[in-house]
Structures are given as structure tokens and as C-alpha cells.
Design a protein around this motif. Structure first.
Motif, PDB file in Angstrom:
ATOM      1  N   TRP A 116      -3.559  50.569  17.872  1.00  0.00           N
ATOM      2  CA  TRP A 116      -4.421  49.928  18.877  1.00  0.00           C
ATOM      3  C   TRP A 116      -5.176  48.747  18.277  1.00  0.00           C
ATOM      4  O   TRP A 116      -5.285  47.685  18.901  1.00  0.00           O
ATOM      5  CB  TRP A 116      -5.414  50.946  19.423  1.00  0.00           C
ATOM      6  N   ALA A 156      -2.266  47.458  24.314  1.00  0.00           N
ATOM      7  CA  ALA A 156      -3.454  47.994  23.650  1.00  0.00           C
ATOM      8  C   ALA A 156      -4.177  48.992  24.545  1.00  0.00           C
ATOM      9  O   ALA A 156      -4.648  50.042  24.075  1.00  0.00           O
ATOM     10  CB  ALA A 156      -4.386  46.848  23.261  1.00  0.00           C
ATOM     11  N   THR A 159      -2.143  52.160  24.514  1.00  0.00           N
ATOM     12  CA  THR A 159      -2.292  52.861  23.233  1.00  0.00           C
ATOM     13  C   THR A 159      -3.636  53.572  23.145  1.00  0.00           C
ATOM     14  O   THR A 159      -3.729  54.685  22.604  1.00  0.00           O
ATOM     15  CB  THR A 159      -2.142  51.861  22.081  1.00  0.00           C
ATOM     16  N   ALA A 160      -4.687  52.951  23.671  1.00  0.00           N
ATOM     17  CA  ALA A 160      -5.993  53.608  23.680  1.00  0.00           C
ATOM     18  C   ALA A 160      -5.960  54.879  24.523  1.00  0.00           C
ATOM     19  O   ALA A 160      -6.524  55.917  24.135  1.00  0.00           O
ATOM     20  CB  ALA A 160      -7.052  52.639  24.212  1.00  0.00           C
TER      21      ALA A 160
END
Length: 648
Positions: A116, A156, A159-160
Motif C-alpha cells: 500500500w 492503493a 490494498t488498504a
């Protein structure tokens, strides 16, 4: 009104609008747009920077290819005036978001946090470069960097989300209980519809059911742990009556799932469920309506009675094992999984009905969208249903706004939105097959239809192109899950295509009319059941033909061979649709081969003269042997056998 108070669209909105609203030139304008015309106002002031041929050789090659592929000097613009280029700007974002969701169940929270950070830092650097470029140029320019920046930002975010879910699964206390296979009492909320398992469990139960749930509290060894863990509960027959939204208490034994799964554990229930809280009314109504529809179809023939609820609401509980095996052998199991075809038919019927009542475009789209939402609630939020409904909603929004939509952009937007909301769909094979089937229809369907000559009706070309384009991309994944080849899959899908629309539309109308006008719903069920019986008859007949489901290699080798077979299938269809062009290409290839052989260097013989080896020539010289020895001879003298040297 002050212009400063007007709402300015965000950068992401402008980016998405640019992806789904590509400027289109109408062929009737002849390419000449004056500054006073309305179309000229919608075009940019500067001509687009199209890629040009690098040299005269490339122009000559393109002209030669166009001359060979388009007979009688036709031009691409004349044959396909409304054809657009494929917009791939949202494809990188969809692929990166999907990759992030797939990596979530495999990686630890620490590694996901590093990923991330890398994605966020890269997106920040590119965004700073874009802002600097905007400050210099004075306006926001669409470029590859813009696409890459948006893709990295969305990846991102995905992914978080995966890192948060992974941290919940890797809780120290919960992980130890799952690894040890401890017994526990859980309070869980049902998040999915119960599904029957075909194989018996270790306890010897013949009938088992699995249902997805989210554990809120877990009690084991006197310790109470509060968590939000996705689990799969496996139990007996009493679990088939559970519904989405119910809060239940269950005791059982925990065990770890297979690698790569999104659920944190598998809970084998040792007690019947105890209801702590009922689900909401809007969650109970669809399940009750589906059960009522299945009961109303009980008077139909056995095959129609089991298949009709599956094709309308996705309820395959009454489907016989023989019919299910037959449909699996001929590639018709997608009919019992409510997906994009059902949503498309429902949307088309609602839009046609609304427009026939002379409603405007915006009210018609609103009615169709409301009907689509009710349909999703009725059949349940399955992966394929969510993908198809969200894609249909985006297409409706574009249609209501007066913009011509792009199928690939709509598909990418639907994939991004669903994976950001529900990352567990990223590892679902059902979601993958749904996306691949839609992608095949969008990318290959229209092209395959264009291969057919004008004498073939459009509906006949679509009946072949749609299932073929979907199976070309879904075939490699299907053989990985089920290593067998459906020989008559294309033919079976073509034959059942005219029967699917009446079953879906009439069956869905019967579900809606069942509480209001039962006698009319019964009549619609009878007509829809007749067509469903036809689908079952075709499936049984095709499955009974020899070689209907031969075995296929497993693993990576089977996937690669199916990819090769799909490419050969497309080539065979193109060859069958273009026989004259195929013969011309074969003759051209033969002439080129002969010219290539003539250009090969000729080696000199030992005597220094030229040799004829490697040339296509006719030689009448006799080798010295008697070329008439196989013929019968008039010499009746018996040939003396030759004695071996040194023999007696």
C-alpha cells in the motif's frame, strides 16, 4: 446566477466521463464540420493527434492489407461508419484493483502495508507531476500518466481494504483457536444464501448445507472475543432454512480454510442454529417470494418443475441430479445462475414497456432501474448479479444523460466498484467467469457477427457469435475447474437461445404477480414451464449423444491446450465465414512459398556444376533399376534361391 457557485465536477468524474463518452463522428457529415454547426461545438478546437505512418513503406503495407482484406476497393469507413476504437483507459485500473484483492488473502498485513505504501507513494509522485504539468499548460490534459495515476490510487485503496481484512483474519487469539481446531460457540450473522453440498462429510451425513456468515463474538475456553470474521458454516438439513440477515448462535469446531480463501475459518456445526434476531423485512421478502414461486410451479412436469425456479430466481434445490449432470455436460449450467443475460432481458423488457407508453428517456430509465433493483433483491446479491446489475445501472445512467456508452468502460467501472465494496469477489471463480463472458461478448461478439455475410440474418449471426465469444474466454477457466470438454456446448446454447427469453421474462413477471393476481401468475408459470421443459429436453438429448463430455487434461497443460483450441476455433469460424478469402490467402501463401524456395542459394555439386537438389522439378531419368519388376512376368522358370557364403 454566479458562476462561482456552480458545482464543478471532480477530476475523477471528468476522467470517467472521458472514458465513457468518447467523441463520435457521424459518417453522414462527410467529415466536413463547419464552425457554425452544432457538432463542431462538441469537438476540440485542435484536430486530434492521430498516429501517422512512419514511412512510405508502412503506408504501402497498410494499403496492401486493406486491399486484400476489403474486396472491390471498399474502405473501412464505408463498411463500418459507426465503429469506435476500443477504450482501454479504465482497464489498467480494473486490473490493478483486481490484483490487489487477489493478493489480500495470500499476504500478511505487514506485506500488504508495504505494498500500500509503495502504491500510494507512486501515485503521489505521478499526481505531483501531473499538477506541475497542469500549472504549466494551464489546463488538465488526458494522458497515459493520468490513467496510471488513477489506477495506482484505486489499487492503493483496494490494498488498504485488503490489509484491514487480513489484520482481522490474523488476530493472534483467533488464529491460535483456528489452527488448534478448537470448539467454540459463535454468534454469527448470515451473509449469504444456503447452498447444498453434494459430497458427504466426515461424519457421514448424506445431506449437508453450507452458508456464509460473519462472526461477531466467539467464545472458547471461557474467553469471549469480539471480532468480525468471515466464516463458512457447514451443517445439516436444518441450515437450509436460514436467511440473509439473521443473527444466530451456533456451536461447533473450527478449522482453517484452504489457502487463498477469503474466509478466516470453517465452522462445522454440531448443533442446530438458535435464532437471536430475525432479518429485516426487505431481506425476508425475496426468500419467501422465491419459495412461493417454487411451490406454485410444483404442478409442472418434473424437469420443468426443477429447472424453472433455477432459471428465474437461481433456486436449484428442486433440480434433479440427472438433469444437472446433463446440463453440466453440454455447458448449460450458466442458465441456472442468474447473471447478465437475465438482467439484460429484464432491462430490455422494462425499457420497451416504458417507451411504448410514450415516457421520456429519464422516467423510462428510472423505471427500468427500479425494476432492476427489485429483481436483484428477489434473486439475491450474487457475484454475477451484482456485476450485471451495476453495469446495467451505469449504462442506464449514460443512456439517460444522452451519451452513447462503451461496453468495456462500463465493465471496468462495474469491476472496480464491486471489488472496492466487496473484495472477496476477487477470488470468486463465479465472478471471474461472469466478467470473462461479458468481456468476450463485448470484445469478440460484434467482430464475429461481422464475419458473417450479409445474407445471414442478424439474429442468426448473434445466436452463434454471443455463445462462441463467451466460451472462447471462459473455456480455459472451466477446464481448470472441471477437466472435461463440452463437445456440443455451442450447438446446445444456440438451440436453447430462443427459449431463454420467454422463460426469464414470463417467469419474472409471474414472481411479481404471484401475491397480487395468482391466477394470472399460474398461467404465466405454465407458459414459462413449457419453454423450460424444452431447455431440459435439449440438454438431455445433447448429453445422450456420443462423446458429449470427453476428459480434458488437468492443470496448466489443460489451460494452455484449451487456449490453443479456442484460437483454432476462432480461426475455423473465420475460415468457414470467408471461403473465397481463405482460398485466396492459401494460394497467396503457396505462391510466396514457391518464390521463397526459388530465392534459396543453390549449392554447387562436387564436379563444380549446379545441383538440382531443393528445386521443384520433374526428372525423367531412370535410376538404373528395373521399374517393371512389380509387374507379373511371363517367365515361368523358378528362381533359384541364393545360398549364403560358406554354406553347404
Amino acid at each position: 446566477m454566479d458562476s462561482r457557485n456552480e458545482r464543478v465536477p471532480s477530476r475523477w468524474q471528468r476522467y470517467v466521463q472521458a472514458a465513457v463518452d468518447f467523441p463520435r463522428l457521424d459518417s453522414t457529415q462527410g467529415g466536413n464540420l463547419s464552425g457554425d454547426s452544432p457538432a463542431a461545438d462538441s469537438l476540440p478546437s485542435q484536430p486530434p493527434d492521430w498516429p501517422r505512418p512512419a514511412s512510405a513503406l508502412s503506408r504501402k503495407v497498410r494499403a496492401d492489407i486493406r486491399r486484400r482484406l476489403l474486396p472491390d476497393g471498399q474502405d473501412v469507413a464505408a463498411t463500418e461508419p459507426n465503429r469506435r476504437r476500443t477504450d482501454l483507459r479504465l482497464a489498467p485500473a480494473a486490473l490493478l484493483v483486481w490484483a490487489a484483492t487477489v493478493a489480500g488473502p495470500w499476504l500478511t498485513p505487514g506485506i500488504l502495508l508495504i505494498v500500500w505504501g509503495s502504491l500510494a507513494a507512486s501515485a503521489g509522485v505521478l499526481l505531483a507531476a501531473l499538477l506541475r504539468r497542469k500549472k504549466t499548460a494551464g489546463r488538465w490534459r488526458r494522458s497515459f500518466l493520468t490513467t496510471l495515476t488513477a489506477a495506482l490510487m484505486l489499487a492503493a485503496a483496494s490494498t488498504a481494504h485488503s490489509a484491514v481484512s487480513s489484520s482481522q483474519r490474523h488476530d493472534e487469539q483467533v488464529s491460535e483457536l483456528i489452527a488448534a481446531g478448537a470448539s467454540a460457540v459463535a454468534e454469527a450473522e448470515i451473509t449469504g444464501a444456503p447452498r447444498a453440498l453434494k459430497t458427504p462429510g466426515p461424519s457421514g451425513r448424506a445431506e449437508r448445507w453450507s452458508v456464509a456468515a460473519a462472526v461477531r463474538t466467539l467464545t472458547s475456553g471461557g474467553q469471549v472475543m469480539h471480532a468480525h470474521l468471515p466464516v463458512v458454516i457447514i451443517g445439516g438439513q436444518e441450515w437450509q432454512h436460514t436467511g440473509t440477515g439473521q443473527l444466530l448462535r451456533v456451536s461447533g469446531k473450527l478449522r482453517p480454510p484452504d489457502p487463498g480463501r477469503v474466509e478466516a475459518a470453517i465452522l462445522t456445526a454440531s448443533s442446530p442454529p438458535v435464532q437471536l434476531a430475525a432479518s429485516e423485512n426487505w431481506q425476508q421478502a425475496p426468500a419467501a417470494l422465491g419459495k412461493r414461486f417454487a411451490s406454485a410451479a410444483a404442478w409442472l412436469a418434473p424437469d420443468a418443475r426443477g429447472l424453472l425456479p433455477g432459471m428465474v430466481t437461481g433456486d436449484t434445490g428442486g433440480l434433479s441430479e440427472e438433469l444437472e449432470t446433463a446440463m453440466k455436460s453440454v455447458g448449460l449450467t450458466h442458465l441456472t445462475a442468474v447473471s447478465g443475460a437475465n438482467c439484460s432481458l429484464i432491462l430490455g423488457a422494462l425499457l420497451l414497456a416504458a417507451r411504448s407508453l410514450r415516457l421520456a428517456r429519464l422516467p423510462a430509465a428510472a423505471i427500468a432501474l427500479a425494476g432492476l433493483g427489485l429483481f436483484v433483491l428477489m434473486v439475491g446479491p450474487d457475484a454475477s448479479v451484482l456485476r450485471a446489475s451495476l453495469m446495467g445501472a451505469i449504462a442506464l445512467a449514460s443512456l439517460a444523460g444522452g451519451r452513447a456508452g462503451r461496453g468495456l468502460s462500463f465493465l471496468c467501472l462495474a469491476v472496480i466498484a464491486l471489488l472496492l465494496v466487496a473484495p472477496e469477489l476477487g477470488v470468486s471463480f463465479g465472478f471471474l467467469l461472469s466478467v470473462l463472458a461479458t468481456l468476450g461478448i463485448i470484445v469478440l461478439g460484434r467482430r464475429i457477427m461481422g464475419w458473417f455475410p450479409p445474407s445471414v440474418p442478424r439474429w442468426a449471426a448473434a445466436a452463434v457469435a454471443v455463445p462462441l465469444s463467451a466460451q472462447v474466454l471462459c473455456g480455459p477457466v472451466i477446464v481448470v475447474l472441471q477437466p472435461q470438454f463440452a463437445t456440443y456446448s455451442l450447438l446446445a446454447n444456440v438451440l436453447v437461445a430462443p427459449l431463454v427469453a420467454p422463460v426469464t421474462i414470463l417467469g419474472t413477471a409471474a414472481v411479481a404477480l404471484l401475491p397480487l393476481v395468482p391466477w394470472l401468475a399460474a398461467a404465466l408459470i405454465g407458459v414459462a414451464g413449457f419453454f423450460a421443459g424444452g431447455v431440459a429436453a435439449i440438454a438431455r438429448f445433447m448429453a445422450g449423444l456420443p462423446g458429449s463430455a470427453p476428459p480434458w487434461p488437468e492443470g496448466v497443460f489443460g489451460l494452455l491446450t484449451m487456449l490453443l483450441f479456442s484460437a483454432v476455433t476462432l480461426l475455423a469460424v473465420w475460415t468457414a465465414a470467408h471461403p473465397a478469402r481463405t482460398v485466396q490467402m492459401v494460394l497467396t501463401a503457396h505462391a510466396g512459398t514457391v518464390r521463397l524456395l526459388d530465392l534459396l542459394p543453390v549449392a554447387s555439386s562436387r564436379r563444380g556444376g549446379p545441383r538440382d537438389h531443393g528445386r521443384l522439378r520433374v526428372c525423367n531419368l531412370n535410376s538404373g533399376r528395373n521399374h517393371q519388376w512389380p509387374l507379373p512376368s511371363n517367365d515361368r522358370r523358378r528362381r533359384q534361391p541364393t545360398r549364403r557364403p560358406g554354406g553347404t
